[in-house]
Design an enzyme around this catalytic site. Structure first.
Site, PDB file in Angstrom:
ATOM      1  N   ASP A   1       0.880  -1.171   0.000  1.00  0.00           N
ATOM      2  CA  ASP A   1       0.000   0.000   0.000  1.00  0.00           C
ATOM      3  C   ASP A   1       0.919   1.223   0.000  1.00  0.00           C
ATOM      4  O   ASP A   1       2.114   1.131   0.270  1.00  0.00           O
ATOM      5  CB  ASP A   1      -0.941  -0.012   1.215  1.00  0.00           C
TER       6      ASP A   1
HETATM    7  C1  BGC Z   1      -5.001   3.379   0.066  1.00  0.00           C
HETATM    8  C2  BGC Z   1      -5.059   2.459  -1.136  1.00  0.00           C
HETATM    9  C3  BGC Z   1      -4.861   3.254  -2.402  1.00  0.00           C
HETATM   10  C4  BGC Z   1      -3.529   3.975  -2.306  1.00  0.00           C
HETATM   11  C5  BGC Z   1      -3.206   4.805  -3.517  1.00  0.00           C
HETATM   12  C6  BGC Z   1      -3.741   4.225   0.071  1.00  0.00           C
HETATM   13  O1  BGC Z   1      -3.791   5.185   1.066  1.00  0.00           O
HETATM   14  O2  BGC Z   1      -5.054   2.622   1.253  1.00  0.00           O
HETATM   15  O3  BGC Z   1      -6.294   1.795  -1.165  1.00  0.00           O
HETATM   16  O4  BGC Z   1      -4.926   2.424  -3.508  1.00  0.00           O
HETATM   17  O5  BGC Z   1      -3.541   4.839  -1.181  1.00  0.00           O
HETATM   18  O6  BGC Z   1      -4.004   5.921  -3.567  1.00  0.00           O
END
Ligand code: BGC
Length: 738
Positions: A236
């Site tokens: 993530d």
């Molecule tokens: C989220 C993800 C997301 C990523 C990119 C993170 O903070 O948990 O679900 O895909 O950011 O935006």
């Protein structure tokens, strides 16, 4: 070697590229180039690729300005998508998203998320499908298959144990093994088995003490070895804490870039802390993804109108009619007062990384006004109202035949990044509803929220309730069509609406302490808990009304083929859709099992008075559950009840069946177990009876009751206390050993 001949056009020779790459180039591949690009290897002609958020549509930044995103079709949020209970339709919608990705040259869409809904307060519940792992897994698989059929990769996220937003970067999710496999990992496994997502995303949080992106148990033992997952695993955004540990333990790609920690990896390889084979393995997976993406890349012109129609259809099928005492549908000749600024400024999506720029946006008020005679008042601004706004609204409803009030949560109350404080609609909205109820008694409430809310505060004054979720860009038309009966409601709840938050099994244990969150309710989450504990609920899992009515009969279960057949009749004069749900109950299991578990469903369409025999195919593992001592799922021989109904609380027909399994799920009794355990287990029963006979003890002997409760380790001592000779004791001791 500077030879790019191995990579020409769509033919990319990964083995050769790996041979040709320097360590620096390989390491560079293991981290994103920037927020949305995966590095290529320019020298060798390997292109970079673009990946970006979803999941309920495409969210692609315009250039470097991340606050501006390109227009794309906004579907309902995932909670609503799951409430359609219609994988075929979900797949069609996902194909539309896939085509839009191709149009914008996006190779991977960062979704769907399949985390669980432990608590209705989970800030990202709107972005997750369901409290039930089976429904989640089926809908996620359909979504992934849809976008991947268009040549765009999905990213199944957030693996795993990410069931809350509070302290999501650091919290340690303490989940027992059975609960983890049966409830929280199950949708990931199903999606991998049934749709093989190109990529997966490791979660921010820790699981049982280790950050998910550094966990060998999660990434290698479970994902690679148990589930056989062979796609790419990325972190993530900013989830990597210790870069070397992530690479060692199975993470392929750190996101996002830039690659500030490349040197750490180079040093680790050079000093022998990290094996070059690990770097090669991960670099290979990145190259494989780039290869797949480039081979599938195509130019696509988007039929925006057609995609909008899909968004409307999905929104219509997602909305759940919770209550209707006859005020719906509305009639075109009626004067309808529409109250609430959500009708004008629709609350159609959630906050955070899924927030997108809709290609067009239907306004509920405008769509309702096209179908009937309408007056309107704002009633509130965001969460707040005022004496003036209430007065205006009360005035507006006075000579209306019916009132439709839009209410729900705002992005200040429900969004990625934090969990909800409570399960209520804003208190000012409630004040408005109550003020209107003093002057009008035909009130329809339309709920705009991504997760369950407590409705008991306004239940008494609402004659009809429509849960419209955060319905995406087509929500305005969908809501109007459903209110006026141009479409027939067919959404069913993908999560229970408990009466109040205190009834939820995680209450008091969510979101945990500063350091950890213990999933103390175990497998009893959602309806598994409410139904097992026979708790009252406001609206049960799987529930939803229709303008039609249905009857069920003639249940047949073909155990060999794992097929369930049932006749369903539309007993009304209105065509409609019904969601036929199959739950199982294990009658007598070795380990405790919930009262009901969803194992199959089928959404069907019936003309007025039409009857169909509906077939629901169960999965091969439908009767299995996770046995911790075996470390796997297994089916236990015995009786099961197949329950078929229209919600977890509304079972219409059921049948008892018998399942034979060749797995003995019981643990072999040990010397730590009691005499009673040995007497009851068929594998030790005879020997125990012989020992009892040898000791001349039966149920009429003094202290029999005390003896049977003793562990086997105490049997000889007990026998000795009864005055047995050394020789007799030795005989029994001999019988004990096995
Ligand atoms: C989220 C993800 C997301 C990523 C990119 C993170 O903070 O948990 O679900 O895909 O950011 O935006």
């Amino acid at each position: 070697m500077n030879d790019t001949s191995c990579w020409k056009g769509a033919v990319m020779n990964i083995d050769q590229i790996l041979i040709d790459m320097t360590l620096e180039e390989k390491v560079k591949l293991l981290c994103g180039k920037d927020a949305w690009h995966i590095n290529g290897v320019e020298r060798l002609g390997v292109p970079e690729i673009l990946i970006t958020d979803g999941p309920h549509g495409l969210r692609l930044s315009e250039g470097l300005d991340h606050s501006k995103t390109v227009p794309a079709t906004a579907l309902p949020v995932e909670a609503g998508i799951a409430a359609t209970w219609n994988p075929q339709l979900v797949k069609i919608a996902a194909k539309a998203v896939g085509r839009e990705c191709q149009h914008y040259n996006v190779s991977v869409l960062l979704g769907p998320g399949v985390n669980g809904k432990r608590s209705p307060l989970g800030g990202r519940n709107f972005e997750y499908y369901s409290e039930d792992p089976y429904l989640t897994g089926k809908i996620a698989s359909a979504f992934i298959n849809g976008i991947q059929e268009e040549g765009v990769g999905a990213c199944l996220k957030h693996f795993a144990g990410n069931e809350q937003e509070t302290r999501r970067f650091m919290i340690d999710a303490v989940i027992d093994e059975r609960t983890f496999h049966e409830i929280y990992l199950a949708p990931f496994k199903m999606a991998i088995d049934q749709s093989n997502p190109w990529t997966m995303m490791g979660a921010y949080n820790k699981v049982r003490g280790t950050h998910a992106c550094e966990s060998k148990e999660l990434l290698e033992d479970i994902l690679r070895d148990k589930y056989g997952y062979d796609g790419l695993i990325m972190s993530d955004w900013s989830a990597v804490v210790n870069k070397v540990e992530t690479v060692k333990n199975g993470l392929d790609l750190e996101m996002p870039g830039p690659q500030e920690r490349d040197q750490q990896l180079i040093d680790a390889v050079e000093s022998g802390i990290l094996k070059i084979e690990d770097v090669n393995k991960h670099a290979r997976r990145v190259l494989e993804l780039i290869k797949k993406a480039t081979e599938n890349n195509k130019t696509v012109e988007v039929d925006w109108k057609g995609h909008h129609e899909i968004a409307v259809r999905l929104a219509e099928e997602s909305m759940v009619l919770l209550k209707n005492d006859g005020v719906l549908p509305l009639y075109t000749h009626e004067k309808v007062a529409v109250i609430g600024s959500f009708a004008k400024n629709p609350r159609f999506q959630g906050g955070g990384s899924s927030h997108m720029n809709p290609q067009q946006l239907d306004i509920p008020l405008n769509e309702i006004a096209k179908l009937g005679k309408v007056v309107y008042a704002d009633g509130y601004e965001a969460e707040y109202t005022s004496e003036g706004l209430i007065r205006e609204a009360v005035e507006a409803v006075k000579d209306a035949d019916k009132v439709v009030i839009f209410t729900g949560t705002t992005e200040m109350l429900e969004s990625e990044g934090f969990d909800r404080a409570d399960m209520k609609i804003p208190s000012d909205h409630l004040k408005l509803i109550k003020s209107i109820a003093e002057v009008h008694n035909r009130i329809v409430v339309v709920l705009n929220c991504g997760s369950a809310v407590e409705t008991y505060d306004f239940e008494g004054v609402s004659r009809a309730l429509l849960q419209s979720w955060l319905p995406g860009q087509g929500g305005g038309l969908a809501v109007a069509n459903l209110l006026y009966g141009k479409s027939n409601p067919s959404g069913r709840l993908s999560e229970t609406f408990p009466v109040r938050i205190e009834h939820n099994p995680s209450y008091g244990a969510f979101p945990g302490t500063k350091k950890e969150v213990v999933y103390s309710e175990g497998i009893l989450t959602g309806y598994r808990y409410y139904d097992t504990k026979k708790m009252p609920v406001q609206y049960p899992f799987g529930y939803g009304l229709s303008y039609s009515s249905f009857s069920y009969s003639n249940l047949i279960v073909d155990v060999g083929r794992l097929a369930v057949y049932v006749n369903v009749r539309n007993t009304s004069g209105i065509a409609g859709r019904e969601v036929v749900q199959v739950y199982i109950k294990d009658v007598d299991s070795y380990e405790f099992r919930p009262e009901k578990e969803l194992k199959g469903f089928n959404k069907i369409y019936l003309e007025p008075d039409e009857e169909k025999t509906v077939m629901i195919q169960l999965d091969e593992d439908a009767f299995a559950y996770y046995l911790t001592h075996l470390g796997k799922f297994a089916v236990e021989s015995g009786d099961f009840i197949i329950k078929v109904g229209s919600s977890s609380r509304n079972i219409h027909v059921e049948k008892r069946i018998h399942i034979d399994s060749n797995v003995d799920v019981r643990e072999m009794p040990t010397l730590e177990d009691t005499v009673k355990d040995w007497l009851e287990d068929p594998r030790t029963k005879d020997r125990m009876n012989q020992m009892m006979e040898q000791m001349d003890i039966d149920e009429y002997s003094p202290h029999y009751g005390i003896m049977v409760g003793m562990p086997m380790t105490k049997v000889l001592w007990f026998y000795q206390m009864q005055g047995a000779s050394d020789e007799d004791i030795q005989k029994v001791e001999g019988m004990l050993c096995y």
